[in-house]
Design an enzyme around this catalytic site. Sequence first.
Site, PDB file in Angstrom:
ATOM      1  N   THR A 109      21.203  15.722 -10.810  1.00 57.88           N
ATOM      2  CA  THR A 109      20.423  14.466 -10.388  1.00 57.88           C
ATOM      3  C   THR A 109      20.074  14.096 -11.693  1.00 57.88           C
ATOM      4  O   THR A 109      20.205  14.482 -12.636  1.00 57.88           O
ATOM      5  CB  THR A 109      18.816  15.308 -10.011  1.00 57.88           C
ATOM      6  OG1 THR A 109      18.282  15.915 -10.804  1.00 57.88           O
ATOM      7  CG2 THR A 109      18.976  16.137  -8.563  1.00 57.88           C
TER       8      THR A 109
ATOM      9  N   GLU B 288      19.666  16.667  -3.839  1.00 60.55           N
ATOM     10  CA  GLU B 288      19.474  18.274  -3.308  1.00 60.55           C
ATOM     11  C   GLU B 288      19.688  18.468  -1.908  1.00 60.55           C
ATOM     12  O   GLU B 288      19.723  19.539  -1.170  1.00 60.55           O
ATOM     13  CB  GLU B 288      18.090  18.677  -3.638  1.00 60.55           C
ATOM     14  CG  GLU B 288      17.699  18.734  -5.221  1.00 60.55           C
ATOM     15  CD  GLU B 288      17.187  17.480  -5.937  1.00 60.55           C
ATOM     16  OE1 GLU B 288      17.501  16.608  -5.243  1.00 60.55           O
ATOM     17  OE2 GLU B 288      16.660  17.573  -6.766  1.00 60.55           O
TER      18      GLU B 288
ATOM     19  N   LYS C 249      -4.024   6.765  -7.631  1.00 55.34           N
ATOM     20  CA  LYS C 249      -4.918   7.731  -7.096  1.00 55.34           C
ATOM     21  C   LYS C 249      -6.366   6.952  -7.512  1.00 55.34           C
ATOM     22  O   LYS C 249      -6.754   6.786  -8.878  1.00 55.34           O
ATOM     23  CB  LYS C 249      -5.149   9.053  -7.673  1.00 55.34           C
ATOM     24  CG  LYS C 249      -4.058  10.010  -7.332  1.00 55.34           C
ATOM     25  CD  LYS C 249      -4.002  11.139  -7.927  1.00 55.34           C
ATOM     26  CE  LYS C 249      -2.688  11.984  -7.630  1.00 55.34           C
ATOM     27  NZ  LYS C 249      -1.680  11.947  -8.910  1.00 55.34           N
TER      28      LYS C 249
ATOM     29  N   TRP D 242      -5.532   8.035  -2.076  1.00 55.73           N
ATOM     30  CA  TRP D 242      -4.437   7.694  -2.460  1.00 55.73           C
ATOM     31  C   TRP D 242      -3.805   6.340  -1.934  1.00 55.73           C
ATOM     32  O   TRP D 242      -4.000   6.189  -0.685  1.00 55.73           O
ATOM     33  CB  TRP D 242      -3.318   8.741  -1.905  1.00 55.73           C
ATOM     34  CG  TRP D 242      -3.489   9.974  -2.777  1.00 55.73           C
ATOM     35  CD1 TRP D 242      -4.265  10.280  -3.489  1.00 55.73           C
ATOM     36  CD2 TRP D 242      -2.415  11.127  -2.347  1.00 55.73           C
ATOM     37  NE1 TRP D 242      -4.036  11.638  -3.936  1.00 55.73           N
ATOM     38  CE2 TRP D 242      -2.912  12.211  -3.273  1.00 55.73           C
ATOM     39  CE3 TRP D 242      -1.234  11.585  -1.654  1.00 55.73           C
ATOM     40  CZ2 TRP D 242      -2.232  13.425  -3.553  1.00 55.73           C
ATOM     41  CZ3 TRP D 242      -0.671  12.550  -1.755  1.00 55.73           C
ATOM     42  CH2 TRP D 242      -1.259  13.578  -2.567  1.00 55.73           C
TER      43      TRP D 242
HETATM   44  P1  ADP Z   1      17.812  10.634  -8.465  1.00 54.13           P
HETATM   45  O1  ADP Z   1      16.948   9.347  -7.847  1.00 54.13           O
HETATM   46  O2  ADP Z   1      17.048  11.549  -9.378  1.00 54.13           O
HETATM   47  O3  ADP Z   1      18.913   9.974  -8.798  1.00 54.13           O
HETATM   48  P2  ADP Z   1      18.148  10.963  -5.707  1.00 54.13           P
HETATM   49  O4  ADP Z   1      19.230   9.917  -5.501  1.00 54.13           O
HETATM   50  O5  ADP Z   1      18.631  12.471  -5.540  1.00 54.13           O
HETATM   51  O6  ADP Z   1      18.104  11.358  -7.324  1.00 54.13           O
HETATM   52  O7  ADP Z   1      16.867  10.350  -5.273  1.00 54.13           O
HETATM   53  C1  ADP Z   1      16.386  11.182  -4.263  1.00 54.13           C
HETATM   54  C2  ADP Z   1      14.858  10.256  -4.323  1.00 54.13           C
HETATM   55  O8  ADP Z   1      15.196   8.765  -3.936  1.00 54.13           O
HETATM   56  C3  ADP Z   1      14.166  10.596  -3.153  1.00 54.13           C
HETATM   57  O9  ADP Z   1      13.432  11.872  -3.262  1.00 54.13           O
HETATM   58  C4  ADP Z   1      13.231   9.496  -2.699  1.00 54.13           C
HETATM   59  O10 ADP Z   1      11.993   9.433  -3.695  1.00 54.13           O
HETATM   60  C5  ADP Z   1      14.139   8.426  -3.032  1.00 54.13           C
HETATM   61  N1  ADP Z   1      14.631   7.757  -1.885  1.00 54.13           N
HETATM   62  C6  ADP Z   1      15.904   7.951  -1.196  1.00 54.13           C
HETATM   63  N2  ADP Z   1      15.816   7.209  -0.301  1.00 54.13           N
HETATM   64  C7  ADP Z   1      15.054   6.593  -0.010  1.00 54.13           C
HETATM   65  C8  ADP Z   1      14.515   5.492   1.064  1.00 54.13           C
HETATM   66  N3  ADP Z   1      15.304   5.234   1.880  1.00 54.13           N
HETATM   67  N4  ADP Z   1      13.226   5.089   0.749  1.00 54.13           N
HETATM   68  C9  ADP Z   1      12.539   5.482  -0.146  1.00 54.13           C
HETATM   69  N5  ADP Z   1      12.858   6.345  -1.240  1.00 54.13           N
HETATM   70  C10 ADP Z   1      13.938   6.804  -1.248  1.00 54.13           C
END
Ligand code: ADP
Length: 542
Positions: free
Chosen positions: A187, A332, A440, A445
């Site tokens: 990640t 993940e 917040k 929220w």
């Molecule tokens: P990183 O951002 O750490 O590279 P990921 O690609 O695994 O890792 O990111 C996952 C995160 O991206 C999710 O937990 C969420 O916050 C965000 N995310 C993914 N798809 C969407 C979506 N369609 N709308 C909003 N947030 C999203």
Amino acid sequence: MQGLMMQQPLLVASLLTHAERHHGEQEIVSRRVEGDIHRYRYRDFAQRARRMANALAGLGIEPGERVGTLAWNGYRHMELYFAVSGSGSVLHTLNPRLHVDQLAYIIEHAEDRVVFFDLTFLPLIESVAPRVRSPKVFVAMTDRAHMPRDHGLSATLLCYEDIVDGHSDAFDWPLLDENSASSLCYTSGTTGNPKGVLYSHRSTLLHTYAAALPDSLNCSARDVILPVVPMFHVNAWGLPYIACMVGAKLVFPGPALDGKSLHELIENEQVTLSAGVPTVWQGLLAHVDAITGSFSSMKRTIIGGAPCPTAMTTAFQARYGIDVVHAWGMTELSPVGTICSFKAHQVSLPVVERYALQAKQGRPVFGMDMKIVDLEGEALPWDGAATGDLLVRGHWVTREYFGSDDAPPLRDGWFPTGDVARIDPDGFMQITDRSKDVIKSGGEWISSTDIENIAYLHPEVTTAVCIAARHPKWDERPLLLIVKKPGSALVPNELLTFFDGRLAKWWKPDAVVFVDSVPLGATGKVLKNRLRDQFGDYYLSA
Ligand code: ADP
């Protein structure tokens, strides 16, 4: 017990074997780093993957050992996907947009034995190589004619095409344990060190079945799939595996991700389905709008990784007749978590309600389970109003991080996503924030995503980012940062008035700040923490 079914392990190599046998004539088209278009068939791909599997054995790569790739979406990367995992070692895709310190950390942490790289990334490899103990071997993914003559690598540098040519295409894919590791992706870690997620053959195959379904990415042998989402980011959302499973034509964009190049490729190859993050689609739409162009073959586009603004859904659907499929996932989760596909009774909803539904991230496919909980961990109702921490569990969700000494992340068998969401009575989930981005205000929220979605409806807004800014009275209040369309004369008050009647009064941002650009992370997402560092005290100093 007698009379039971066969025990055939779920293995990545079986996807390739199937594709070769049943879809051998199907094409894989790639825009190469060298600039030209390369095309061949699944039959050739499978043969070269077997040659590469022999080459990996020749390099002394043992089962379970990691093989790094630093590469764009292309056929050689695709060959490595299958040669590495199929032969029992672990494909470790590296994200070239990471900082060199992070890359060095990840390569060391994963103990990559060899790293394959596209020529674009030679300078990056030259910076990383002296900082890591392994690997000792690097492979440039090119032919002899394009091999770099002068380079600063003291390690061995091999040529991809030489090693493919130098090995036999006779290779029997080993019968592996389906629970053994197939690939590894870190990640991007906006805070702290990146964390490795290790996928198994079994989790990958189950994810492939689920992600290909009609209410998921909806892929078939009649599709032409363009994965714009990088193969270095969560296995291009599984599309290389899905394409083999269903026998779809694959089109790889290589390094050319600008609107013009993508549009050309989509039209020339008659792409029917594409997938990527909203920022990429912004570039494509801007280009096609500018040339008053059209799409002659595209039917669907999968948009995820960040919230898909309604304005984007409208542009694709109303202007170009391309269905938007909004999806949510995480590294993940391999990555597919939820997909926004209509249920039968939603198809006939008024168009405004359908667009509102499409702003949600959708419902889980079978194999994925989700819930939202309050701060005490109690499950919250699916009433479309209550928001809480989103937890998931399923066949393709990680249970711990690779080589990590930290406490395992699971809570009673559920993976805490770090996202905050609400779920409606139809089971459609909507992300309202990452937990660290929640605003917040006076103990309540406020969802930054809801505010951004409204800002995007304004015709003069290119990018909208809402952050929590510290406030003397309310602890935090929403602050809206906006990149305007070029030449726009929009003023802050005009945009703030735009919110009236569209959102609860106390959710309305207190101020708007116009910025030239916003910082993006390695996967194309806005780095809100950086913006908070810069603008977090806005209301204190105002
Ligand atoms: P990183 O951002 O750490 O590279 P990921 O690609 O695994 O890792 O990111 C996952 C995160 O991206 C999710 O937990 C969420 O916050 C965000 N995310 C993914 N798809 C969407 C979506 N369609 N709308 C909003 N947030 C999203």
